[in-house]
Each structure stands twice: as C-alpha cells, then as structure tokens.
Design a protein around this motif. Structure first.
Motif, PDB file in Angstrom:
ATOM      1  N   ALA A 177       0.821  -1.219   0.000  1.00  0.00           N
ATOM      2  CA  ALA A 177       0.000   0.000   0.000  1.00  0.00           C
ATOM      3  C   ALA A 177       0.850   1.262   0.000  1.00  0.00           C
ATOM      4  N   GLY A 178       2.169   1.111  -0.126  1.00  0.00           N
ATOM      5  CA  GLY A 178       3.042   2.272  -0.241  1.00  0.00           C
ATOM      6  C   GLY A 178       3.738   2.710   1.024  1.00  0.00           C
ATOM      7  N   VAL A 179       3.619   1.949   2.091  1.00  0.00           N
ATOM      8  CA  VAL A 179       4.289   2.309   3.336  1.00  0.00           C
ATOM      9  C   VAL A 179       5.793   2.084   3.182  1.00  0.00           C
ATOM     10  N   GLN A 180       6.581   3.067   3.606  1.00  0.00           N
ATOM     11  CA  GLN A 180       8.034   2.972   3.582  1.00  0.00           C
ATOM     12  C   GLN A 180       8.516   2.348   4.888  1.00  0.00           C
ATOM     13  N   VAL A 181       9.138   1.192   4.800  1.00  0.00           N
ATOM     14  CA  VAL A 181       9.657   0.516   5.986  1.00  0.00           C
ATOM     15  C   VAL A 181      11.063   1.037   6.256  1.00  0.00           C
ATOM     16  N   MET A 182      11.249   1.633   7.424  1.00  0.00           N
ATOM     17  CA  MET A 182      12.483   2.340   7.744  1.00  0.00           C
ATOM     18  C   MET A 182      13.169   1.700   8.952  1.00  0.00           C
ATOM     19  N   GLU A 183      14.468   2.018   9.106  1.00  0.00           N
ATOM     20  CA  GLU A 183      15.222   1.663  10.301  1.00  0.00           C
ATOM     21  C   GLU A 183      15.921   2.912  10.819  1.00  0.00           C
ATOM     22  N   PHE A 184      15.947   3.059  12.139  1.00  0.00           N
ATOM     23  CA  PHE A 184      16.664   4.184  12.727  1.00  0.00           C
ATOM     24  C   PHE A 184      18.170   4.025  12.479  1.00  0.00           C
ATOM     25  N   PRO A 185      18.884   5.102  12.171  1.00  0.00           N
ATOM     26  CA  PRO A 185      20.333   5.001  12.029  1.00  0.00           C
ATOM     27  C   PRO A 185      21.004   4.758  13.378  1.00  0.00           C
ATOM     28  N   ASP A 186      22.250   4.306  13.324  1.00  0.00           N
ATOM     29  CA  ASP A 186      22.970   3.956  14.555  1.00  0.00           C
ATOM     30  C   ASP A 186      23.049   5.123  15.532  1.00  0.00           C
ATOM     31  N   ALA A 187      23.225   6.335  15.027  1.00  0.00           N
ATOM     32  CA  ALA A 187      23.338   7.490  15.922  1.00  0.00           C
ATOM     33  C   ALA A 187      22.068   7.682  16.739  1.00  0.00           C
ATOM     34  N   VAL A 188      20.922   7.375  16.139  1.00  0.00           N
ATOM     35  CA  VAL A 188      19.650   7.490  16.859  1.00  0.00           C
ATOM     36  C   VAL A 188      19.544   6.383  17.900  1.00  0.00           C
ATOM     37  N   TRP A 189      19.928   5.160  17.529  1.00  0.00           N
ATOM     38  CA  TRP A 189      19.928   4.069  18.502  1.00  0.00           C
ATOM     39  C   TRP A 189      20.836   4.398  19.685  1.00  0.00           C
ATOM     40  N   ASP A 190      21.991   4.968  19.420  1.00  0.00           N
ATOM     41  CA  ASP A 190      22.907   5.333  20.505  1.00  0.00           C
ATOM     42  C   ASP A 190      22.277   6.377  21.419  1.00  0.00           C
ATOM     43  N   ALA A 191      21.569   7.335  20.826  1.00  0.00           N
ATOM     44  CA  ALA A 191      20.896   8.353  21.641  1.00  0.00           C
ATOM     45  C   ALA A 191      19.771   7.742  22.471  1.00  0.00           C
ATOM     46  N   PHE A 192      19.031   6.824  21.860  1.00  0.00           N
ATOM     47  CA  PHE A 192      18.019   6.099  22.633  1.00  0.00           C
ATOM     48  C   PHE A 192      18.653   5.423  23.850  1.00  0.00           C
ATOM     49  N   GLY A 193      19.773   4.742  23.611  1.00  0.00           N
ATOM     50  CA  GLY A 193      20.409   3.986  24.680  1.00  0.00           C
ATOM     51  C   GLY A 193      20.891   4.862  25.813  1.00  0.00           C
ATOM     52  N   ALA A 194      21.529   5.979  25.481  1.00  0.00           N
ATOM     53  CA  ALA A 194      22.040   6.872  26.522  1.00  0.00           C
ATOM     54  C   ALA A 194      20.898   7.472  27.337  1.00  0.00           C
ATOM     55  N   ALA A 195      19.844   7.913  26.646  1.00  0.00           N
ATOM     56  CA  ALA A 195      18.707   8.496  27.357  1.00  0.00           C
ATOM     57  C   ALA A 195      17.979   7.450  28.193  1.00  0.00           C
ATOM     58  N   ALA A 196      17.905   6.209  27.683  1.00  0.00           N
ATOM     59  CA  ALA A 196      17.231   5.137  28.429  1.00  0.00           C
ATOM     60  C   ALA A 196      17.923   4.872  29.753  1.00  0.00           C
ATOM     61  N   GLN A 197      19.231   4.865  29.759  1.00  0.00           N
ATOM     62  CA  GLN A 197      19.951   4.630  31.007  1.00  0.00           C
ATOM     63  C   GLN A 197      19.679   5.746  32.019  1.00  0.00           C
ATOM     64  N   GLU A 198      19.581   6.976  31.539  1.00  0.00           N
ATOM     65  CA  GLU A 198      19.238   8.079  32.439  1.00  0.00           C
ATOM     66  C   GLU A 198      17.870   7.860  33.058  1.00  0.00           C
ATOM     67  N   VAL A 199      16.899   7.527  32.218  1.00  0.00           N
ATOM     68  CA  VAL A 199      15.521   7.352  32.692  1.00  0.00           C
ATOM     69  C   VAL A 199      15.441   6.223  33.711  1.00  0.00           C
TER      70      VAL A 199
END
Length: 361
Positions: A294-316
């Motif tokens: 149906a035209g949905v673009q399947v995407m993946e977050f780049p590594d820099a975004v995953w790294d930011a997720f990880g750092a912020a998750a540890q803070e939380v």
C-alpha cells in the motif's frame, strides 16, 4: 473468607458502594459475576482480544461459577482509571498494560516494559523462575492488587512518523505519542511526548494533534489504520521488546475465591499470555507485506539514533533508584536478563542466524 463475610467487608459490599455508581458483584445460587475493566477500546486488535480471552476463559473453566463481565475502556471507567478502580474495589479486575500507571509506582515498569528490556521469553524466565512473581506480589500488594501476566505483543515497532528521523536532533519539538519510560526517553531527546489511550490515537494523528505515534506492530497498526495518515514506518523500536499485559485482580476479590477458582484464573491468564503473543507473531509478517504493497516505507533508525536512545534510556531507568522497591526490582530484573541473554546469545541467536542463511529465509 466465605461469600457472606466478603459481601459485608469488601469495598463493594460495604460503605464504599454508596460512594460510587459502579455496581457491586452479583451473587446468585452460588455463582458470581465479576466486573473486568480494561485499558483497551473495544475491538482493538490483539489487546482487546486478550482481555476477552481472559473473560471468556475464566467463565468457561469455572463452568459459570465465575462469570466475567468485560467493560472496555470508557464503558465503565476510562482507560487510565482502571488501576484506581480495581485498587479501590469499584471493579473486580482489570486487563491492561501497567506503564500507564507509573505515577502510582515507577516499579510497575518492570511488570510492563522498560526501554531496551526483556523479550517475551526473557520476562517469563524472570517472572516464573527467577523471583519476578514474588516481587510482583510485594509491589501490587501495596495497592491491594494481585497481578498475573496475561498477554504480550512481542517486539513493538518504532512507530509512524510525519517525517524521516535521520538524527537525534529530529526529535526536537516532535509531538509524539509514547507511554511509559519509552516516552520519557523521547522527552530527553526533546520530543513533546503525549500519553493517549489506544482508542484515541488514530484521531490525534489524523488531526495533527500529534506528529507521530507508536502503537504495537504491523498487524495491530494496520487494523488501526495509521497507514491512511502517514507512510513512514519504523519497524524496530527500543521501547517495548516484549511488553506484558496483566490481568490484575482486587486482592480482596482474589482472596475471596476458592482455591479451585484461583487456580482457574491463574491458568487462564497463563494460557492467554502465550496465546496472545502467538496471535501477534502469526499476523505481523503478512500485515507488513500488505502495508508495503500500500506504499508504506519501511524504515530503520540510524545507529546514531539508537545510541541516543540507549544513553537516554539509562538516564531514565536510573532516575527512580532512590525508591527501594524499584531498586530491588531492577537488580533482580537485570540479573535475570543477563543470565537469559548469556545463553541465548550462544544458542538461539546463532541458530536463527545460521538457519536463515542456510535455508534462505
């Protein structure tokens, strides 16, 4: 306690009944009707199914000695009111996900989901065999509750976005729906995070009140219709690798059940836990194919975004460590996760990688 003394002493049979418009449990000829409230809108794919499975299963297994009357979100109380309603004895049980209620206690995150946390199987290892059940009894007991795992969506998708996410800075000012500690992570990246019940998400996204949302995964998301609004879909998320749905009873209600009835409730919840996970996993791949067609673009977050997720998750995750119960749950949870991951990384992870390579999946 017998049923008569339960009626005299429980919140629904005593003075609290006069303070609420909610109906008390019905007793007739040795049978009981128990009221279940939920965090789910009626018909929401998978999650409402799990609540209905529990309601129907308890009624069937007890041969009608317990009849469960399911009230979806908004039919008796709102989605975010079910914890308080059952704790106060205004309803007998709820089915829902408990990261909606971190304002009650931050340790509820361990019995729903923490960022970069446990998968379905890893949670089961902890809950059933490594101390999780005992910690749940301690935590929920504070609120007069008894909780059982009774559903799991499997790994949830990263969500639907109005624009691509190419760097952590792209979250600045983004109006995004994500509950629990995952939402707190996005908040640290600058997002304007909103916590909405599932039944309200489509309209919020369609109206522009939010610019993106996570929900569950391809099958449930397709049923919700998010592909009608945006075509940018991130299929892997950091926030919920195996979120637990709980069937949670008022503790007085639980203790008033006979041993056989208690066993029935527990067995139905356990059966639902595995059945629901399989329901999502059986439907996600075909749904993803339809979304792509149906035209949905399947995407993946780049590594820099995953790294930011990880750092912020540890803070939380660290921010609530001054609470003794939270810290105890965290220590137990992480010890079990490390143990499970240690074996999985040397067994199933290698096998599935090699299997897919060898047979061409």
């Amino acid at each position: 306690m017998d049923r008569r003394s339960f009626l005299r002493t429980s919140a629904l049979g005593g003075s609290a009944a006069a303070a609420t418009t909610l109906a008390a449990p019905a007793y007739a000829q040795g049978k009981r009707t128990l009221t279940m409230v939920t965090t789910w809108g009626r018909g929401l794919a998978g999650v409402h199914d799990a609540a209905q499975y529990c309601a129907d299963g308890i009624t069937a297994v007890t041969d009608g000695q317990l009849t469960v009357d399911l009230k979806a979100a908004g039919e008796l109380v709102g989605a975010f009111e079910v914890f308080d309603a059952v704790s106060a004895g205004q309803a007998d049980m709820y089915h829902g996900v408990d990261y909606y209620f971190l304002g009650q206690h931050p340790a509820l995150s361990f019995f729903s989901q923490i960022p970069f946390g446990m998968t379905f199987q890893e949670f089961n290892n902890w809950f059933y065999h490594a101390g999780g059940r005992e910690l749940a009894d301690e935590l929920y007991g504070i609120f007069g509750l008894k909780a059982f795992p009774a559903g799991n969506t499997g790994p949830q998708a990263g969500g639907w976005y109005s624009r691509e996410i190419n760097s952590p800075e792209d979250f600045q000012g983004l109006k995004f729906r994500m509950p629990g500690q995952g939402g707190e992570v996005l908040g640290k990246l600058g997002a304007s995070v909103q916590n909405l019940p599932g039944a309200e998400v489509y309209q919020a996204l369609a109206s522009g009140a939010i610019e993106g949302t996570e929900w569950i995964g391809p099958w449930a998301d397709e049923k919700a219709g998010f592909q009608e609004i945006t075509k940018i879909y991130y299929t892997a998320g950091f926030h919920e690798p195996g979120p637990v749905l709980n069937l949670t009873l008022n503790l007085d209600t639980w203790e008033s059940l006979t041993p056989a009835q208690q066993a029935a409730v527990q067995q139905v919840a356990t059966a639902c836990h595995g059945w629901n996970m399989s329901q999502f996993m059986a439907n996600n791949s075909s749904a993803l194919q339809r979304l792509q067609a149906a035209g949905v673009q399947v995407m993946e977050f780049p590594d820099a975004v995953w790294d930011a997720f990880g750092a912020a998750a540890q803070e939380v995750i660290q921010e609530s460590m001054d609470d003794e119960i939270y810290a105890t749950c965290h220590e137990s949870y992480m010890a079990s996760l490390k143990s499970s991951a240690g074996w999985n990384s040397r067994s199933q992870a290698i096998f599935t990688e090699q299997r897919d390579r060898v047979i061409g999946l």
